[in-house]
Scaffold this active site. Structure first.
Site, PDB file in Angstrom:
ATOM      1  N   GLU A 107      -4.238   7.810  46.468  1.00  0.00           N
ATOM      2  CA  GLU A 107      -3.634   9.106  46.172  1.00  0.00           C
ATOM      3  C   GLU A 107      -3.939   9.548  44.750  1.00  0.00           C
ATOM      4  OE1 GLU A 107       0.447   8.253  48.784  1.00  0.00           O
ATOM      5  OE2 GLU A 107       0.515   8.378  46.595  1.00  0.00           O
ATOM      6  N   CYS A 120      -2.656  12.510  37.887  1.00  0.00           N
ATOM      7  CA  CYS A 120      -2.260  11.110  37.998  1.00  0.00           C
ATOM      8  C   CYS A 120      -3.207  10.452  38.997  1.00  0.00           C
ATOM      9  CB  CYS A 120      -0.815  11.022  38.478  1.00  0.00           C
ATOM     10  SG  CYS A 120      -0.216   9.335  38.726  1.00  0.00           S
ATOM     11  N   CYS A 127      -1.492  -2.262  45.782  1.00  0.00           N
ATOM     12  CA  CYS A 127      -1.153  -2.919  44.520  1.00  0.00           C
ATOM     13  C   CYS A 127      -0.670  -4.324  44.813  1.00  0.00           C
ATOM     14  CB  CYS A 127      -0.062  -2.129  43.778  1.00  0.00           C
ATOM     15  SG  CYS A 127       0.376  -2.825  42.161  1.00  0.00           S
ATOM     16  N   CYS A 131       6.282  -5.039  43.228  1.00  0.00           N
ATOM     17  CA  CYS A 131       7.581  -4.535  42.785  1.00  0.00           C
ATOM     18  C   CYS A 131       8.320  -3.980  44.002  1.00  0.00           C
ATOM     19  CB  CYS A 131       7.395  -3.456  41.724  1.00  0.00           C
ATOM     20  SG  CYS A 131       6.545  -4.050  40.238  1.00  0.00           S
ATOM     21  N   CYS A 134       8.874  -0.076  44.857  1.00  0.00           N
ATOM     22  CA  CYS A 134       7.689   0.785  44.797  1.00  0.00           C
ATOM     23  C   CYS A 134       6.986   0.796  46.149  1.00  0.00           C
ATOM     24  CB  CYS A 134       6.745   0.272  43.714  1.00  0.00           C
ATOM     25  SG  CYS A 134       5.139   1.083  43.661  1.00  0.00           S
ATOM     26  N   CYS A 354       4.749   7.190  44.289  1.00  0.00           N
ATOM     27  CA  CYS A 354       3.412   6.640  44.451  1.00  0.00           C
ATOM     28  C   CYS A 354       3.320   5.796  45.712  1.00  0.00           C
ATOM     29  CB  CYS A 354       3.076   5.796  43.223  1.00  0.00           C
ATOM     30  SG  CYS A 354       1.459   5.049  43.325  1.00  0.00           S
TER      31      CYS A 354
END
Length: 375
Positions: A107, A120, A127, A131, A134, A354
């Site tokens: 994205e 951004c 990822c 976390c 997220c 995100c």
């Protein structure tokens, strides 16, 4: 809000194809001379891509028509295919899900303000930092993006910003999908492409670029040694190790004090204020005593706190702090002498967190594929 429908494409394997943006000027000259073309074509192509934000060689009218197909195949392979594009704020906020050559989704978000236009960008597909609050962290890591896949997000945003009347693209933040410093070499080369003077690169100011990290201490120290002047943003999210171990699992390797010490080294070497990113999570990290502890850690340092109202993901147990709690947190930090702002919550109605929109598209694709099998 406007949206464009999902278009499914087959997943392909292998490394991303080499692109002009992967290469420095010397390598671009080697590439064009390897095609039997004069070396000056490298600067010409760089001007088209970085200066005019063109990727379609057929639109490069000063190139010999007979050479365009070869040049396009070698230096301008398609890297990013838009899958879904959504917008809000009367078109000033635009989020795009891109499909990469292997079917991975990433994205980017373009945001136009009265005084600046920011994109951004993602540095990884998914990822690996895990976390739990997220959306991207929940998805896990697929792979690192190539230098050109990162740069092409910015070039595309610059083109869209101009065409949409949002003005010149002025700022880039590496706060999209992925941990930028876990893809260190490619991100560093992308920073060079974005800041090299035209036509070598986009000619952006280093000071207009922010690189975020959850706190990979060795990589922060490496970045310090590069003597760049980009802004370092540290995703802290908790001032105490007990909670940060849960919210940011990499804290089990590098504790809060170690992360902040590396950040202060960066600030000392560069003279750049460090941005401390802190997602406000209801009844988790928003207690007054944690605001006071954070204030003590940051008081007198070259730092600024950017509080982020959490944009909860569907089905998540995490939620945003109430506004009254948020205001008290801000008050206590400012009373400690720590500059503090609350991030603009743009894009919440377009899966602004995100990884949310990409996750939505992955689920849609999976559902579509299951339906096709059932048929």
């Amino acid at each position: 809000m406007t949206t464009q429908p999902l278009t499914l494409q087959p997943r392909r394997r292998g490394a991303p194809p080499q692109h002009l943006a992967d290469l420095d000027m010397a390598a671009r000259k080697d590439a064009v001379t390897g095609l039997g073309l004069p070396a000056f074509r490298a600067r010409q192509l760089s001007h088209h891509y970085f200066g005019r934000q063109l990727s379609d060689v057929d639109a490069m009218s000063d190139l010999p028509a007979a050479d365009r197909e070869r040049i396009g195949g070698v230096l301008f392979p398609p890297l990013l295919t838009p899958v879904t594009q959504v917008s809000c704020d009367d078109g000033a906020t635009r989020k795009t899900v891109w499909r990469l050559h292997d079917g991975s989704l990433v994205e980017s978000v373009l945001m136009g303000y009265s005084d600046r236009t920011t994109v951004c960008v993602s540095s990884q597909a998914g990822c690996g930092m895990a976390c739990p609050f997220c959306a991207t962290g929940q998805a896990g890591l697929t792979r690192n993006l190539s230098t050109a896949e990162i740069v092409d997000q910015v070039v595309s945003a610059a083109r869209t910003s101009r065409e949409a009347g949002l003005g010149r693209l002025s700022n880039v933040v590496f706060m999209g999908m992925g941990e930028p410093l876990a893809n260190y070499e490619r991100v560093l080369r992308a920073l060079r492409r974005l800041t090299d003077p035209a036509p070598d690169g986009l000619g952006m100011s280093q000071r207009s670029i922010t690189v975020s990290t959850v706190g990979l201490v060795p990589a922060v120290r490496r970045l310090t040694a590069e003597e760049l002047s980009v802004t370092l943003a540290v995703s802290l999210h908790a001032p105490d190790d007990e909670l940060r171990d849960e919210l940011v699992p990499v804290n089990n390797r590098w504790k809060v004090d170690e992360v902040l010490d590396a950040a202060w080294e960066y600030a000392s070497r560069t003279g750049r204020r460090v941005s401390i990113e802190y997602a406000m999570i209801r009844d988790v990290n928003d207690q007054p005593w944690r605001a006071d502890l954070l204030g003590r850690l940051l008081a007198g340092k070259l730092a600024h706190v950017n509080l982020i109202p959490l944009n909860p993901t569907p089905g998540s147990r995490w939620d945003a702090s109430p506004k009254a709690v948020e205001r008290e947190f801000v008050r206590r930090l400012r009373a400690a002498g720590v500059p503090t702002t609350v991030r603009d919550t743009r894009g919440s109605e377009i899966d602004g967190a995100c990884g949310q929109l990409a996750a939505t598209q992955e689920k849609a694709a999976a559902t579509h594929g299951q339906a096709e099998v059932a048929e």
